[in-house]
Design a protein around this motif. Sequence first.
Motif, PDB file in Angstrom:
ATOM      1  N   TYR A   1      63.834  15.097  25.053  1.00 57.49           N
ATOM      2  CA  TYR A   1      63.939  14.592  26.427  1.00 57.49           C
ATOM      3  C   TYR A   1      62.900  13.490  26.567  1.00 57.49           C
ATOM      4  O   TYR A   1      61.694  13.767  26.531  1.00 57.49           O
ATOM      5  CB  TYR A   1      63.686  15.718  27.442  1.00 57.49           C
ATOM      6  CG  TYR A   1      64.827  16.708  27.496  1.00 57.49           C
ATOM      7  CD1 TYR A   1      64.965  17.685  26.497  1.00 57.49           C
ATOM      8  CD2 TYR A   1      65.774  16.660  28.507  1.00 57.49           C
ATOM      9  CE1 TYR A   1      66.031  18.582  26.523  1.00 57.49           C
ATOM     10  CE2 TYR A   1      66.837  17.558  28.544  1.00 57.49           C
ATOM     11  CZ  TYR A   1      66.965  18.507  27.553  1.00 57.49           C
ATOM     12  OH  TYR A   1      68.014  19.388  27.577  1.00 57.49           O
ATOM     13  N   TYR A   2      63.384  12.271  26.653  1.00 61.25           N
ATOM     14  CA  TYR A   2      62.479  11.127  26.753  1.00 61.25           C
ATOM     15  C   TYR A   2      62.275  10.826  28.237  1.00 61.25           C
ATOM     16  O   TYR A   2      63.154  10.308  28.913  1.00 61.25           O
ATOM     17  CB  TYR A   2      63.074   9.923  26.017  1.00 61.25           C
ATOM     18  CG  TYR A   2      62.058   8.842  25.733  1.00 61.25           C
ATOM     19  CD1 TYR A   2      61.219   8.915  24.621  1.00 61.25           C
ATOM     20  CD2 TYR A   2      61.923   7.750  26.586  1.00 61.25           C
ATOM     21  CE1 TYR A   2      60.281   7.933  24.368  1.00 61.25           C
ATOM     22  CE2 TYR A   2      60.980   6.762  26.334  1.00 61.25           C
ATOM     23  CZ  TYR A   2      60.167   6.863  25.226  1.00 61.25           C
ATOM     24  OH  TYR A   2      59.232   5.884  24.977  1.00 61.25           O
TER      25      TYR A   2
ATOM     26  N   PHE B   1      63.622   2.547  32.586  1.00 59.12           N
ATOM     27  CA  PHE B   1      64.577   2.248  31.512  1.00 59.12           C
ATOM     28  C   PHE B   1      65.146   0.868  31.816  1.00 59.12           C
ATOM     29  O   PHE B   1      65.946   0.711  32.731  1.00 59.12           O
ATOM     30  CB  PHE B   1      65.702   3.292  31.449  1.00 59.12           C
ATOM     31  CG  PHE B   1      65.268   4.631  30.941  1.00 59.12           C
ATOM     32  CD1 PHE B   1      65.247   4.902  29.580  1.00 59.12           C
ATOM     33  CD2 PHE B   1      64.845   5.623  31.821  1.00 59.12           C
ATOM     34  CE1 PHE B   1      64.834   6.141  29.098  1.00 59.12           C
ATOM     35  CE2 PHE B   1      64.419   6.864  31.347  1.00 59.12           C
ATOM     36  CZ  PHE B   1      64.418   7.122  29.992  1.00 59.12           C
TER      37      PHE B   1
ATOM     38  N   LEU C   1      66.587   4.670  23.135  1.00 59.00           N
ATOM     39  CA  LEU C   1      67.832   5.405  23.375  1.00 59.00           C
ATOM     40  C   LEU C   1      68.934   4.883  22.458  1.00 59.00           C
ATOM     41  O   LEU C   1      69.717   5.648  21.893  1.00 59.00           O
ATOM     42  CB  LEU C   1      68.257   5.295  24.845  1.00 59.00           C
ATOM     43  CG  LEU C   1      67.334   5.956  25.882  1.00 59.00           C
ATOM     44  CD1 LEU C   1      67.949   5.828  27.279  1.00 59.00           C
ATOM     45  CD2 LEU C   1      67.067   7.433  25.554  1.00 59.00           C
ATOM     46  N   ASP C   2      68.999   3.564  22.307  1.00 58.85           N
ATOM     47  CA  ASP C   2      69.996   2.954  21.418  1.00 58.85           C
ATOM     48  C   ASP C   2      69.821   3.476  19.994  1.00 58.85           C
ATOM     49  O   ASP C   2      70.793   3.843  19.328  1.00 58.85           O
ATOM     50  CB  ASP C   2      69.847   1.426  21.461  1.00 58.85           C
ATOM     51  CG  ASP C   2      70.875   0.717  20.578  1.00 58.85           C
ATOM     52  OD1 ASP C   2      71.942   0.369  21.100  1.00 58.85           O
ATOM     53  OD2 ASP C   2      70.617   0.531  19.374  1.00 58.85           O
TER      54      ASP C   2
ATOM     55  N   ALA D   1      69.616  13.365  22.318  1.00 56.49           N
ATOM     56  CA  ALA D   1      68.542  12.884  23.192  1.00 56.49           C
ATOM     57  C   ALA D   1      69.035  12.701  24.616  1.00 56.49           C
ATOM     58  O   ALA D   1      70.180  12.303  24.842  1.00 56.49           O
ATOM     59  CB  ALA D   1      68.011  11.545  22.667  1.00 56.49           C
ATOM     60  N   TYR D   2      68.169  13.012  25.543  1.00 56.55           N
ATOM     61  CA  TYR D   2      68.385  12.636  26.935  1.00 56.55           C
ATOM     62  C   TYR D   2      67.284  11.667  27.345  1.00 56.55           C
ATOM     63  O   TYR D   2      66.108  11.936  27.102  1.00 56.55           O
ATOM     64  CB  TYR D   2      68.276  13.850  27.868  1.00 56.55           C
ATOM     65  CG  TYR D   2      69.519  14.699  27.915  1.00 56.55           C
ATOM     66  CD1 TYR D   2      70.543  14.416  28.815  1.00 56.55           C
ATOM     67  CD2 TYR D   2      69.663  15.783  27.061  1.00 56.55           C
ATOM     68  CE1 TYR D   2      71.691  15.192  28.856  1.00 56.55           C
ATOM     69  CE2 TYR D   2      70.802  16.572  27.095  1.00 56.55           C
ATOM     70  CZ  TYR D   2      71.819  16.276  27.993  1.00 56.55           C
ATOM     71  OH  TYR D   2      72.945  17.038  28.032  1.00 56.55           O
ATOM     72  N   GLY D   3      67.673  10.588  27.985  1.00 53.14           N
ATOM     73  CA  GLY D   3      66.691   9.811  28.722  1.00 53.14           C
ATOM     74  C   GLY D   3      66.652  10.394  30.123  1.00 53.14           C
ATOM     75  O   GLY D   3      67.701  10.691  30.692  1.00 53.14           O
TER      76      GLY D   3
ATOM     77  N   ILE E   1      75.040   6.476  26.469  1.00 47.39           N
ATOM     78  CA  ILE E   1      74.286   5.688  25.491  1.00 47.39           C
ATOM     79  C   ILE E   1      75.060   5.752  24.183  1.00 47.39           C
ATOM     80  O   ILE E   1      75.066   6.780  23.492  1.00 47.39           O
ATOM     81  CB  ILE E   1      72.865   6.265  25.277  1.00 47.39           C
ATOM     82  CG1 ILE E   1      72.119   6.403  26.611  1.00 47.39           C
ATOM     83  CG2 ILE E   1      72.093   5.413  24.284  1.00 47.39           C
ATOM     84  CD1 ILE E   1      71.839   5.086  27.329  1.00 47.39           C
TER      85      ILE E   1
ATOM     86  N   ASN F   1      75.058   9.626  23.655  1.00 46.27           N
ATOM     87  CA  ASN F   1      74.035  10.405  24.351  1.00 46.27           C
ATOM     88  C   ASN F   1      74.025  10.056  25.835  1.00 46.27           C
ATOM     89  O   ASN F   1      74.842   9.252  26.297  1.00 46.27           O
ATOM     90  CB  ASN F   1      72.657  10.158  23.737  1.00 46.27           C
ATOM     91  CG  ASN F   1      72.467  10.922  22.431  1.00 46.27           C
ATOM     92  OD1 ASN F   1      73.070  11.975  22.215  1.00 46.27           O
ATOM     93  ND2 ASN F   1      71.639  10.375  21.558  1.00 46.27           N
TER      94      ASN F   1
ATOM     95  N   LEU G   1      71.803   8.982  29.355  1.00 49.90           N
ATOM     96  CA  LEU G   1      70.638   8.638  30.179  1.00 49.90           C
ATOM     97  C   LEU G   1      70.895   9.258  31.546  1.00 49.90           C
ATOM     98  O   LEU G   1      71.875   8.921  32.218  1.00 49.90           O
ATOM     99  CB  LEU G   1      70.507   7.115  30.318  1.00 49.90           C
ATOM    100  CG  LEU G   1      69.525   6.621  31.402  1.00 49.90           C
ATOM    101  CD1 LEU G   1      68.115   7.153  31.169  1.00 49.90           C
ATOM    102  CD2 LEU G   1      69.510   5.087  31.462  1.00 49.90           C
TER     103      LEU G   1
END
Length: 822
Positions: free
Chosen positions: A67-68, A73, A128-129, A138-140, A220, A229, A231
């Motif tokens: 989790y970023y 963003f 994220l890319d 991954a989650y933003g 994403i 993914n 965001l």
Amino acid sequence: MYSKRFEKETFKNDVKENVRTLYRKEIEEATPQQIFQAVSYAVKEAIVDDWLATQKTYEKEDPKTVYYMSMEFLMGRALGNNLINMTAYKEVKEALDEMGIDLNVVEDQEPDAALGNGGLGRLAACFLDSLASLGYAAYGCGIRYRYGMFKQKIKDGYQVEVPDNWLKDGNPFEIRRDEYAKEVRFGGTIRVQYNEQTKKEDFIQENYESVLAIPYDMPIVGYGNHVVNTLRIWDAQAITDFKLDAFDRGEYHKAIEQENLAKTIVEVLYPNDNHYAGKELRLKQQYFFVSASLQVMLEKYKKKHKDVRKLYEKVTIQMNDTHPTVAVAELMRLLIDQEGLGWDEAWEVTTKTVAYTNHTIMSEALEKWPIDLFSRLLPRVYQIVQEINRRFVEQVRRMYPGNEDKVRKMAILMDGQVRMAHMAIIAGYSVNGVARLHTEILKHQELKDFYEMMPEKFNNKTNGITQRRFLLHGNPLLADWVTDHIGDGWITDLSQMSKLKPLADDPKARAEFMDIKYKNKERLAKYILEHNGVEIDPRSIYDVQVKRLHEYKRQLLNILHVMYLYNQIKEHPEMSFYPRTFIFGAKASAGYVRAKEIIKLINSVADVVNNDLSINGKLKVVFIEDYRVSNAEWIFAAADVSEQISTASKEASGTGNMKFMLNGAPTLGTMDGANVEIVEEVGIENAFIFGLSSDEVINYENNGGYNPQEIYFNDWDIKRVVDQLMDGTYSHGDHEMFRDLYNSLLNTQGGDRPDRYFILKDFRSYAEAQKKVEEAYKDPDRWAKMALLNTASCGKFTSDRTIQEYVDNIWKLDYVTVKPEA
Ligand code: CR1
């Protein structure tokens, strides 16, 4: 083919259908904006196929997920990038061509998603890319600001901020997820009550205000791998389920207050880069998205796993600077108050789950919340912070008996403030800087005490950028050329760029390379003429400084040098001088007065220089209005020289520097941030390095600074340029306009040392480096070789490399492959 949906006829029909259902129009009647929407919805269908497939795979394989967490963003535009990553750009371009629609024009209808300020926010977007492209879950997590970074207009040479109503036409790629809405509470008081059942104390928040957090998901898209993914950015809504019969005066007020809180909390991005303003609303924003994100994260985890004590096996949380650091205490709160863990258990889980990235050593960027504000807004979270602090201070005293100085320097709570960086370091299982030099400065200067106490936590992760956006999308001519020579492996493995190195000695390849540069310079010249009304010559050297406006980045040094060159040319008209176009792009934080003065100065110099016919167009100065991700892509592609001239030690990494390098522009810079590593990769002979070293700067700083007056009174050229700030040359005779800039260079001001950023100190060395740029450019073979070698040596600076290092050394994520739905 990536997806059947991109088959020409299918896609064309989709677009037409979308225009009909969205706007009750035939395609011929649709506006460009409507076509953009229709095309985007057609692309979204293909994305959703993969998005579903990805979620199913994650569901089945249950990979560890990062989790970023980030307040920013800086995504830029989505359509073009999504097409690129779905490897459908060329097909869709053709399909649209057949319909008489130009994809470039369509792309141009999309507003930038400018939910960030500068490097930190764009880094999050590149990460994220790369996460999706490398196949990691991954989650933003962030905020869906109604207004992103302001749009910049230049009026009379001054910056004017215009609200960025980016959602006004709707965002075709986002999906609102009401089912994940979560309540977030602020303020009130905490009542402690013994719970007979659990035999523990319950902490009950009373008289609080609350808002409902509602997530919007943005896809994403990974490059060519069917991974999509998410965001997740949060909107706020008032909680309206209060009972009508109890609708007395008090509750009415409360209802309206909550309505207002919901409206204001996500209203606007704070436009500060590298600067902490200490506003209460900002802390509300931080807690709002952190709490909502953590609640959903825990809920999701618990669906699959019984034991929250093992959370860290499946989840890791990266805190992008100190902005989301309240996550430390909020996770503790959820684990203790909601999940019933004891303190030690909760602390073990938290400290194995959260990690922290430091992005700056600028002291004005350090977040230190006043305790009264913090405890009033987050009463239960504050109790937890107190306890974390109490235990940590005990530990310091055990390790350094009798050394109260250590306590003062390291505690979280000190002098009435909550020091967020300290909390992040104390709780984080990893603390990283963003370039080698920056990490060394953290370890040995800024965070010395923490490094001594917990050296195992510290590590470096040199930043990177995504080549998909900044070459494949932004510079299609060069991208195709690279692919023609070395194949397309570079798109997912940038280290392969080194295969271009032999071409530096091939005259034909060099000519092709410079021809592409020239075409990109023409493209930018056209953009500048259309948007800024200034004509520039693509045969001149494009010398570019684009980045946020900040004193430490020293746009002032650049423009003073332009003033110096102008003096030289005027004085020695016969002197040989290669035509130069100095291109600037920069937003200044709305409240940063001196930064705005520098913008005014740049525009004033442009006015004088560009209109002086006597210099034969040898010198041009352009300030590109509203520098942002979308026009940045074109600017990097067209640049000859990359200005990276921060005072050594101040720029943690820089990422623009890498985008220039990728596009074949040599660095003119100081040994600061990632410049050091760029020079290491490309060779010092293929860069123009000048100025004090970081050690020298730090040395001066620790010994009271230096005396700029000595330089001023001894170097006639410098004195002349500095005096021109005051003599009206660039201000129609107004002697006051630039007085503050003049003073900042020569006089102590409000506790600040004169010339704190060593502009005059580095001036001569900068001018010499600039001279070398000119000499090198005059030799086309030499220049082409340098430029090409920059592109060929950029492999290290892909965010794919950075992310792989985060995965291997910090996050330990599982690699996932997604099979597209049949
Ligand atoms: C730094 O100033 C760095 C980015 C991304 C910025 C810049 O040098 O490249 O972060 N720091 O790591 C920042 O915004 C709040 O700090």
